[in-house]
Motif scaffolding. Structure first.
Motif, PDB file in Angstrom:
ATOM      1  N   ARG A 184     -42.520   5.740   8.212  1.00 20.22           N
ATOM      2  CA  ARG A 184     -41.953   5.436   9.533  1.00 20.22           C
ATOM      3  C   ARG A 184     -43.045   5.012  10.504  1.00 20.22           C
ATOM      4  NH1 ARG A 184     -38.789  10.828  10.765  1.00 20.22           N
ATOM      5  NH2 ARG A 184     -40.794  11.571   9.986  1.00 20.22           N
ATOM      6  N   SER A 185     -44.251   5.535  10.325  1.00 20.52           N
ATOM      7  CA  SER A 185     -45.325   5.146  11.257  1.00 20.52           C
ATOM      8  C   SER A 185     -45.830   3.736  10.971  1.00 20.52           C
ATOM      9  CB  SER A 185     -46.481   6.148  11.184  1.00 20.52           C
ATOM     10  OG  SER A 185     -46.924   6.305   9.857  1.00 20.52           O
ATOM     11  N   ARG A 186     -45.929   3.388   9.714  1.00 22.04           N
ATOM     12  CA  ARG A 186     -46.449   2.052   9.371  1.00 22.04           C
ATOM     13  C   ARG A 186     -45.331   1.037   9.145  1.00 22.04           C
ATOM     14  NH1 ARG A 186     -49.899   5.208   5.677  1.00 22.04           N
ATOM     15  NH2 ARG A 186     -48.425   4.539   4.101  1.00 22.04           N
ATOM     16  N   GLN A 187     -44.068   1.511   9.054  1.00 25.79           N
ATOM     17  CA  GLN A 187     -42.917   0.634   8.816  1.00 25.79           C
ATOM     18  C   GLN A 187     -43.105  -0.217   7.561  1.00 25.79           C
ATOM     19  OE1 GLN A 187     -39.780   0.115  10.879  1.00 25.79           O
ATOM     20  NE2 GLN A 187     -40.382   2.258  11.151  1.00 25.79           N
ATOM     21  N   GLN A 188     -43.483   0.464   6.490  1.00 24.99           N
ATOM     22  CA  GLN A 188     -43.611  -0.226   5.207  1.00 24.99           C
ATOM     23  C   GLN A 188     -43.438   0.771   4.075  1.00 24.99           C
ATOM     24  OE1 GLN A 188     -47.646  -1.788   5.753  1.00 24.99           O
ATOM     25  NE2 GLN A 188     -48.466  -0.186   4.446  1.00 24.99           N
ATOM     26  N   LEU A 189     -43.212   0.264   2.855  1.00 22.83           N
ATOM     27  CA  LEU A 189     -43.118   1.139   1.690  1.00 22.83           C
ATOM     28  C   LEU A 189     -44.447   1.852   1.502  1.00 22.83           C
ATOM     29  CD1 LEU A 189     -41.152  -0.881  -1.026  1.00 22.83           C
ATOM     30  CD2 LEU A 189     -40.367   1.094   0.273  1.00 22.83           C
ATOM     31  N   TRP A 190     -44.329   3.095   1.092  1.00 24.15           N
ATOM     32  CA  TRP A 190     -45.503   3.961   0.951  1.00 24.15           C
ATOM     33  C   TRP A 190     -45.489   4.507  -0.483  1.00 24.15           C
ATOM     34  CZ3 TRP A 190     -45.149   9.588   3.131  1.00 24.15           C
ATOM     35  CH2 TRP A 190     -46.304  10.306   2.793  1.00 24.15           C
ATOM     36  N   ARG A 191     -46.305   3.901  -1.331  1.00 22.33           N
ATOM     37  CA  ARG A 191     -46.424   4.367  -2.712  1.00 22.33           C
ATOM     38  C   ARG A 191     -47.463   5.473  -2.703  1.00 22.33           C
ATOM     39  NH1 ARG A 191     -45.653  -1.074  -2.623  1.00 22.33           N
ATOM     40  NH2 ARG A 191     -43.697  -1.734  -3.611  1.00 22.33           N
ATOM     41  N   LYS A 192     -46.970   6.703  -2.646  1.00 22.47           N
ATOM     42  CA  LYS A 192     -47.870   7.833  -2.391  1.00 22.47           C
ATOM     43  C   LYS A 192     -48.963   7.904  -3.449  1.00 22.47           C
ATOM     44  CE  LYS A 192     -48.238  12.718  -1.416  1.00 22.47           C
ATOM     45  NZ  LYS A 192     -49.313  12.529  -0.447  1.00 22.47           N
ATOM     46  N   GLY A 193     -50.199   7.966  -2.997  1.00 27.46           N
ATOM     47  CA  GLY A 193     -51.348   8.039  -3.882  1.00 27.46           C
ATOM     48  C   GLY A 193     -52.125   6.738  -3.976  1.00 27.46           C
ATOM     49  N   ASP A 194     -51.548   5.641  -3.485  1.00 21.89           N
ATOM     50  CA  ASP A 194     -52.250   4.361  -3.589  1.00 21.89           C
ATOM     51  C   ASP A 194     -53.602   4.399  -2.885  1.00 21.89           C
ATOM     52  OD1 ASP A 194     -50.577   2.965  -5.213  1.00 21.89           O
ATOM     53  OD2 ASP A 194     -49.816   1.585  -3.680  1.00 21.89           O
ATOM     54  N   THR A 195     -53.673   5.044  -1.734  1.00 22.49           N
ATOM     55  CA  THR A 195     -54.967   5.126  -1.056  1.00 22.49           C
ATOM     56  C   THR A 195     -55.653   6.467  -1.304  1.00 22.49           C
ATOM     57  OG1 THR A 195     -53.866   5.798   0.980  1.00 22.49           O
ATOM     58  CG2 THR A 195     -54.353   3.466   0.752  1.00 22.49           C
ATOM     59  N   SER A 196     -54.877   7.552  -1.398  1.00 21.32           N
ATOM     60  CA  SER A 196     -55.469   8.892  -1.533  1.00 21.32           C
ATOM     61  C   SER A 196     -55.754   9.282  -2.977  1.00 21.32           C
ATOM     62  CB  SER A 196     -54.521   9.939  -0.938  1.00 21.32           C
ATOM     63  OG  SER A 196     -53.321  10.000  -1.707  1.00 21.32           O
ATOM     64  N   GLY A 197     -55.078   8.645  -3.920  1.00 20.38           N
ATOM     65  CA  GLY A 197     -55.134   9.096  -5.305  1.00 20.38           C
ATOM     66  C   GLY A 197     -54.187  10.251  -5.597  1.00 20.38           C
ATOM     67  N   HIS A 198     -53.555  10.793  -4.556  1.00 20.37           N
ATOM     68  CA  HIS A 198     -52.694  11.962  -4.723  1.00 20.37           C
ATOM     69  C   HIS A 198     -51.256  11.541  -5.003  1.00 20.37           C
ATOM     70  CE1 HIS A 198     -55.837  14.459  -2.311  1.00 20.37           C
ATOM     71  NE2 HIS A 198     -56.237  14.152  -3.518  1.00 20.37           N
ATOM     72  N   ALA A 199     -51.071  10.922  -6.150  1.00 16.11           N
ATOM     73  CA  ALA A 199     -49.756  10.403  -6.540  1.00 16.11           C
ATOM     74  C   ALA A 199     -48.822  11.534  -6.963  1.00 16.11           C
ATOM     75  CB  ALA A 199     -49.911   9.395  -7.666  1.00 16.11           C
ATOM     76  N   GLN A 200     -47.546  11.205  -6.979  1.00 16.76           N
ATOM     77  CA  GLN A 200     -46.519  12.153  -7.434  1.00 16.76           C
ATOM     78  C   GLN A 200     -45.729  11.508  -8.572  1.00 16.76           C
ATOM     79  OE1 GLN A 200     -44.503  12.582  -3.688  1.00 16.76           O
ATOM     80  NE2 GLN A 200     -45.769  14.322  -3.044  1.00 16.76           N
ATOM     81  N   THR A 201     -45.760  12.154  -9.729  1.00 16.63           N
ATOM     82  CA  THR A 201     -44.961  11.703 -10.862  1.00 16.63           C
ATOM     83  C   THR A 201     -43.581  12.339 -10.765  1.00 16.63           C
ATOM     84  OG1 THR A 201     -46.951  11.572 -12.206  1.00 16.63           O
ATOM     85  CG2 THR A 201     -44.845  11.626 -13.377  1.00 16.63           C
ATOM     86  N   VAL A 202     -42.550  11.510 -10.856  1.00 16.59           N
ATOM     87  CA  VAL A 202     -41.176  11.995 -10.685  1.00 16.59           C
ATOM     88  C   VAL A 202     -40.692  12.711 -11.948  1.00 16.59           C
ATOM     89  CG1 VAL A 202     -38.774  11.271 -10.350  1.00 16.59           C
ATOM     90  CG2 VAL A 202     -40.625  10.163  -9.054  1.00 16.59           C
ATOM     91  N   VAL A 203     -40.079  13.864 -11.758  1.00 13.89           N
ATOM     92  CA  VAL A 203     -39.449  14.591 -12.862  1.00 13.89           C
ATOM     93  C   VAL A 203     -37.922  14.532 -12.737  1.00 13.89           C
ATOM     94  CG1 VAL A 203     -39.179  16.866 -13.951  1.00 13.89           C
ATOM     95  CG2 VAL A 203     -41.439  16.085 -13.195  1.00 13.89           C
ATOM     96  N   ARG A 204     -37.401  14.698 -11.532  1.00 12.32           N
ATOM     97  CA  ARG A 204     -35.948  14.682 -11.334  1.00 12.32           C
ATOM     98  C   ARG A 204     -35.652  14.387  -9.869  1.00 12.32           C
ATOM     99  NH1 ARG A 204     -35.002  19.555 -12.567  1.00 12.32           N
ATOM    100  NH2 ARG A 204     -34.680  19.246 -14.784  1.00 12.32           N
ATOM    101  N   ALA A 205     -34.574  13.683  -9.624  1.00  5.93           N
ATOM    102  CA  ALA A 205     -34.104  13.433  -8.255  1.00  5.93           C
ATOM    103  C   ALA A 205     -32.636  13.806  -8.180  1.00  5.93           C
ATOM    104  CB  ALA A 205     -34.281  11.964  -7.883  1.00  5.93           C
ATOM    105  N   SER A 206     -32.275  14.577  -7.153  1.00  2.00           N
ATOM    106  CA  SER A 206     -30.879  14.996  -6.969  1.00  2.00           C
ATOM    107  C   SER A 206     -30.455  14.709  -5.539  1.00  2.00           C
ATOM    108  CB  SER A 206     -30.722  16.503  -7.223  1.00  2.00           C
ATOM    109  OG  SER A 206     -31.264  16.875  -8.464  1.00  2.00           O
ATOM    110  N   LEU A 207     -29.206  14.317  -5.379  1.00  2.00           N
ATOM    111  CA  LEU A 207     -28.644  14.051  -4.053  1.00  2.00           C
ATOM    112  C   LEU A 207     -27.914  15.307  -3.568  1.00  2.00           C
ATOM    113  CD1 LEU A 207     -28.291  11.650  -2.054  1.00  2.00           C
ATOM    114  CD2 LEU A 207     -26.107  11.187  -3.170  1.00  2.00           C
ATOM    115  N   ASP A 208     -27.848  15.483  -2.253  1.00  2.00           N
ATOM    116  CA  ASP A 208     -27.108  16.651  -1.765  1.00  2.00           C
ATOM    117  C   ASP A 208     -25.630  16.311  -1.540  1.00  2.00           C
ATOM    118  OD1 ASP A 208     -27.005  15.379   0.684  1.00  2.00           O
ATOM    119  OD2 ASP A 208     -27.745  17.092   1.822  1.00  2.00           O
TER     120      ASP A 208
END
Lengths: 122, 122
Positions: A56-80
């Motif tokens: 929301r601050s940069r108004q762009q997609l944020w692929r977590k870990g691209d700059t920090s290296g602290h990526a998140q590998t997805v295991v499961r996604a659930s909707l409420d």
């Protein structure tokens, strides 16, 4: 490729087109952070095995870990139940928080709530 | 009595004056639901030992369990690094979800994400 239409139809987005994502370490079950996703971010998250958010601050997609290296590998996604929040279970590399703390809630810290379980013991 | 001013000063609220609350069962660490709090709801939550939210649909304070009996006893509340999300660890009586499911994410269900851990095993 866009988000699957059957999933897109179930989302209840903010006026900005976002849903809330609660990110949890899959094995320890620590709540790591809260982030936001638009349809593109959710699509990438569901199909690539890697957590992607909308910054929301940069108004762009944020692929977590691209700059920090602290990526998140997805295991499961659930909707409420009402379609406005997603629980994303991940394997977090290193720190989830930009401050270097493991979780964003360790950074902000304890608010000193009355513990209702202890209070009722007395 | 209003919310402690030192806490109020740290909150980054939506235009509607709300912060996001992630609600977790304190012992099993299940993520039960996501809800929203205004300053009054947070104040009650921190001081009474019982989880109180702001109902966006009804536009009023929502003392969870008043109608359903499914109250949440507060164990700990933590703020995140940028002040717009709270992790609320609770002891949930019965179901967290209004559908009768234990968590709202069991109700909405699995979105069929690619499991990045399994994919990288291959």
């Amino acid at each position: 490729m866009p988000l699957d239409t059957s999933i897109a139809a179930r989302l209840k987005r903010t006026p900005d087109g976002l849903v809330c994502a609660v990110v949890q370490q899959h094995d320890t079950r620590e709540v790591l952070m809260v982030a936001w996703m638009n349809d593109d971010a959710l699509h990438e998250t569901l199909t690539t095995g890697r957590a992607v958010y909308w910054s929301r601050s940069r108004q762009q997609l944020w692929r977590k870990g691209d700059t920090s290296g602290h990526a998140q590998t997805v295991v499961r996604a659930s909707l409420d139940c009402d379609g406005d929040a997603i629980l994303l279970e991940v394997d977090q590399v290193g720190a989830a928080c930009h401050t270097g703390e493991r979780t964003c809630f360790l950074t902000g810290g304890d608010l000193g709530a009355v513990n209702g379980l202890e209070a009722s013991d007395g």
